[in-house]
Motif scaffolding. Structure first.
Motif, PDB file in Angstrom:
ATOM      1  N   ALA A   1       3.397  -8.111   3.772  1.00 39.58           N
ATOM      2  CA  ALA A   1       1.622  -8.353   3.319  1.00 39.58           C
ATOM      3  C   ALA A   1       0.567  -7.815   2.542  1.00 39.58           C
ATOM      4  CB  ALA A   1       1.121  -7.637   4.799  1.00 39.58           C
ATOM      5  N   ALA A   2       0.663  -8.720   1.724  1.00 34.89           N
ATOM      6  CA  ALA A   2      -1.476  -8.511   1.576  1.00 34.89           C
ATOM      7  C   ALA A   2      -1.695  -7.247   1.788  1.00 34.89           C
ATOM      8  CB  ALA A   2      -2.312  -9.206   0.648  1.00 34.89           C
ATOM      9  N   VAL A   3      -1.932  -7.414   3.371  1.00 36.76           N
ATOM     10  CA  VAL A   3      -2.788  -6.183   3.510  1.00 36.76           C
ATOM     11  C   VAL A   3      -1.754  -5.808   5.329  1.00 36.76           C
ATOM     12  CG1 VAL A   3      -4.375  -5.614   4.835  1.00 36.76           C
ATOM     13  CG2 VAL A   3      -4.840  -7.000   2.637  1.00 36.76           C
ATOM     14  N   PRO A   4      -0.849  -5.073   4.987  1.00 35.51           N
ATOM     15  CA  PRO A   4      -0.571  -4.979   6.633  1.00 35.51           C
ATOM     16  C   PRO A   4      -1.534  -5.332   7.596  1.00 35.51           C
ATOM     17  CG  PRO A   4      -0.288  -2.437   5.104  1.00 35.51           C
ATOM     18  CD  PRO A   4      -0.960  -4.398   4.051  1.00 35.51           C
ATOM     19  N   TRP A   5      -0.972  -4.492   8.878  1.00 29.60           N
ATOM     20  CA  TRP A   5      -2.317  -4.271   9.714  1.00 29.60           C
ATOM     21  C   TRP A   5      -1.601  -4.024  11.387  1.00 29.60           C
ATOM     22  CZ3 TRP A   5      -0.821  -7.829  14.068  1.00 29.60           C
ATOM     23  CH2 TRP A   5      -0.392  -9.497  14.113  1.00 29.60           C
ATOM     24  N   LEU A   6      -2.547  -3.472  12.242  1.00 28.04           N
ATOM     25  CA  LEU A   6      -1.613  -2.822  13.609  1.00 28.04           C
ATOM     26  C   LEU A   6      -3.032  -3.325  14.401  1.00 28.04           C
ATOM     27  CD1 LEU A   6       0.137  -1.356  15.327  1.00 28.04           C
ATOM     28  CD2 LEU A   6      -1.094   1.121  14.779  1.00 28.04           C
ATOM     29  N   ALA A   7      -3.028  -4.100  15.037  1.00 27.21           N
ATOM     30  CA  ALA A   7      -4.414  -5.094  15.601  1.00 27.21           C
ATOM     31  C   ALA A   7      -3.921  -4.719  17.818  1.00 27.21           C
ATOM     32  CB  ALA A   7      -4.408  -5.948  15.772  1.00 27.21           C
TER      33      ALA A   7
ATOM     34  N   HIS B   1       6.536  -1.066  -0.851  1.00 27.39           N
ATOM     35  CA  HIS B   1       6.112  -3.076  -0.927  1.00 27.39           C
ATOM     36  C   HIS B   1       7.127  -4.211  -1.869  1.00 27.39           C
ATOM     37  CE1 HIS B   1       3.361  -2.636  -3.855  1.00 27.39           C
ATOM     38  NE2 HIS B   1       2.850  -3.992  -3.878  1.00 27.39           N
ATOM     39  N   LEU B   2       7.629  -2.760  -2.774  1.00 28.42           N
ATOM     40  CA  LEU B   2       8.425  -3.279  -3.887  1.00 28.42           C
ATOM     41  C   LEU B   2       9.809  -3.358  -3.497  1.00 28.42           C
ATOM     42  CD1 LEU B   2       7.446  -0.728  -6.481  1.00 28.42           C
ATOM     43  CD2 LEU B   2       6.219  -2.190  -6.549  1.00 28.42           C
ATOM     44  N   ASP B   3      10.642  -3.356  -2.538  1.00 28.56           N
ATOM     45  CA  ASP B   3      11.320  -3.066  -1.788  1.00 28.56           C
ATOM     46  C   ASP B   3      11.664  -4.259  -0.599  1.00 28.56           C
ATOM     47  OD1 ASP B   3      12.929  -1.414  -2.854  1.00 28.56           O
ATOM     48  OD2 ASP B   3      12.563  -0.258  -1.650  1.00 28.56           O
ATOM     49  N   PRO B   4      12.677  -5.044  -0.556  1.00 28.80           N
ATOM     50  CA  PRO B   4      12.432  -6.312   0.778  1.00 28.80           C
ATOM     51  C   PRO B   4      12.118  -5.857   1.976  1.00 28.80           C
ATOM     52  CG  PRO B   4      14.166  -6.310  -0.684  1.00 28.80           C
ATOM     53  CD  PRO B   4      13.635  -5.157  -0.776  1.00 28.80           C
ATOM     54  N   PRO B   5      10.718  -6.390   3.051  1.00 32.01           N
ATOM     55  CA  PRO B   5      10.775  -5.680   4.456  1.00 32.01           C
ATOM     56  C   PRO B   5      12.046  -5.583   5.425  1.00 32.01           C
ATOM     57  CG  PRO B   5       9.447  -7.783   3.934  1.00 32.01           C
ATOM     58  CD  PRO B   5      10.394  -7.631   2.298  1.00 32.01           C
ATOM     59  N   ALA B   6      13.086  -6.885   4.919  1.00 34.02           N
ATOM     60  CA  ALA B   6      14.157  -6.747   6.089  1.00 34.02           C
ATOM     61  C   ALA B   6      14.373  -5.463   5.907  1.00 34.02           C
ATOM     62  CB  ALA B   6      14.804  -8.670   5.514  1.00 34.02           C
ATOM     63  N   GLY B   7      14.792  -5.415   7.345  1.00 32.31           N
ATOM     64  CA  GLY B   7      15.519  -3.531   7.171  1.00 32.31           C
ATOM     65  C   GLY B   7      14.868  -2.040   6.750  1.00 32.31           C
ATOM     66  N   HIS B   8      13.307  -2.671   6.120  1.00 33.50           N
ATOM     67  CA  HIS B   8      12.739  -1.444   5.572  1.00 33.50           C
ATOM     68  C   HIS B   8      12.243   0.042   6.606  1.00 33.50           C
ATOM     69  CE1 HIS B   8      10.420   0.999   3.081  1.00 33.50           C
ATOM     70  NE2 HIS B   8      11.312   0.711   2.445  1.00 33.50           N
ATOM     71  N   PRO B   9      12.673   0.608   6.331  1.00 30.78           N
ATOM     72  CA  PRO B   9      11.979   1.849   7.391  1.00 30.78           C
ATOM     73  C   PRO B   9      10.177   1.295   8.276  1.00 30.78           C
ATOM     74  CG  PRO B   9      13.883   2.754   6.365  1.00 30.78           C
ATOM     75  CD  PRO B   9      13.712   1.451   5.474  1.00 30.78           C
ATOM     76  N   LEU B  10      10.101   1.501   6.914  1.00 31.11           N
ATOM     77  CA  LEU B  10       8.271   1.217   6.986  1.00 31.11           C
ATOM     78  C   LEU B  10       8.150   0.218   8.300  1.00 31.11           C
ATOM     79  CD1 LEU B  10       5.544   2.826   6.752  1.00 31.11           C
ATOM     80  CD2 LEU B  10       5.244   1.342   4.875  1.00 31.11           C
ATOM     81  N   ALA B  11       8.556  -0.697   7.905  1.00 30.46           N
ATOM     82  CA  ALA B  11       8.261  -2.424   8.587  1.00 30.46           C
ATOM     83  C   ALA B  11       8.799  -2.353   9.244  1.00 30.46           C
ATOM     84  CB  ALA B  11       9.619  -3.147   8.135  1.00 30.46           C
TER      85      ALA B  11
ATOM     86  N   SER C   1       1.608  -6.138  11.699  1.00 26.26           N
ATOM     87  CA  SER C   1       2.248  -6.742  11.030  1.00 26.26           C
ATOM     88  C   SER C   1       2.663  -6.410   9.245  1.00 26.26           C
ATOM     89  CB  SER C   1       1.751  -8.294  11.082  1.00 26.26           C
ATOM     90  OG  SER C   1       2.440  -9.314   9.597  1.00 26.26           O
ATOM     91  N   PRO C   2       3.767  -6.371   9.112  1.00 26.25           N
ATOM     92  CA  PRO C   2       3.999  -6.021   7.642  1.00 26.25           C
ATOM     93  C   PRO C   2       4.360  -6.831   6.793  1.00 26.25           C
ATOM     94  CG  PRO C   2       6.492  -5.702   8.817  1.00 26.25           C
ATOM     95  CD  PRO C   2       5.419  -5.649   9.453  1.00 26.25           C
ATOM     96  N   GLY C   3       4.393  -8.068   7.683  1.00 28.79           N
ATOM     97  CA  GLY C   3       4.271  -9.335   6.859  1.00 28.79           C
ATOM     98  C   GLY C   3       5.581 -10.636   7.303  1.00 28.79           C
ATOM     99  N   ARG C   4       6.154 -11.765   6.548  1.00 26.78           N
ATOM    100  CA  ARG C   4       6.446 -12.243   7.188  1.00 26.78           C
ATOM    101  C   ARG C   4       8.332 -12.181   6.494  1.00 26.78           C
ATOM    102  NH1 ARG C   4       4.051 -17.270  10.350  1.00 26.78           N
ATOM    103  NH2 ARG C   4       3.359 -16.078  11.811  1.00 26.78           N
ATOM    104  N   GLY C   5       8.984 -12.396   6.486  1.00 23.29           N
ATOM    105  CA  GLY C   5      10.453 -12.769   6.507  1.00 23.29           C
ATOM    106  C   GLY C   5      10.874 -12.583   5.077  1.00 23.29           C
TER     107      GLY C   5
END
Length: 198
Positions: free
Chosen positions: A63-69, A18-28, A55-59
């Protein structure tokens, strides 16, 4: 990859990712695609036509708290409203929560500053309605380690669940067994009136 492996990756990698942008990140990509795929595979023996999202977040923001629902489409297909099963990843410890929760954003919109209190009161009433699951999903409160309307709302919206540390995520049979119990509780809450109170 297994469900446990996907969950473990999120727990272990999120603090640094989460220190890097989520766009294109493998964890996202794990949160959006790989982990939901593993969840769908785990749900196959249970059946039910559930919708699974992560959801890893938006844009450009994690996310402050990522989730899997897991959503029952007859109830909701969104984490904002209704009730659903979710894995939540707290920011301050290497742990994951598996919870039956109420939609938070709709409560914030409807109840404004009293949303947290409303969700806690509703959660207490729903826990009483689901008391026969207390021994299998005994966690009655969660701490996500973040301040703000969404993390605090998620914590307030909790009904019942479990917490896993990293070691527990290696027990795929247990994770699948607990998922089946969660689905049983989700179905029971639906049969018992969901969020409607007389």
């Amino acid at each position: 990859m297994s469900l446990g492996h996907a969950l473990r990756r999120i727990v272990e990698e999120y603090p640094e990712a989460h220190l890097d942008p989520p766009a294109g990140h493998p964890l996202a990509a794990v949160i959006r695609r790989s982990a939901p795929d593993e969840m769908r595979r785990a749900l196959e023996p249970i059946g039910g036509g559930y919708c699974v999202k992560g959801s890893p977040g938006r844009g450009t923001h994690w996310a402050a708290v990522p989730w899997l629902a897991v959503f029952d489409p007859a109830i909701t297909t969104s984490a904002t409203r209704g009730y659903y099963l979710v894995y939540l990843f707290p920011a301050h410890r290497q742990q994951v929560y598996f919870c039956l929760v109420q939609g938070t954003v709709a409560a914030i919109r409807e109840h404004g500053p009293d949303a947290e209190g409303f969700l806690r009161r509703s959660g207490d009433a729903l826990r009483a309605r689901m008391s026969d699951f207390a021994d299998r999903l005994p966690l009655s409160a969660i701490d996500l380690g973040r301040e703000g309307p969404l993390p605090e709302g998620y914590a307030a919206a909790h009904i019942l669940g479990l917490a896993y540390d990293l070691d527990a995520l290696g027990d795929e049979r247990r994770l699948r067994r607990d998922l089946a119990v969660g689905i049983e509780a989700y179905r029971a809450l639906k049969a018992r009136g969901g969020l409607v109170f007389d």
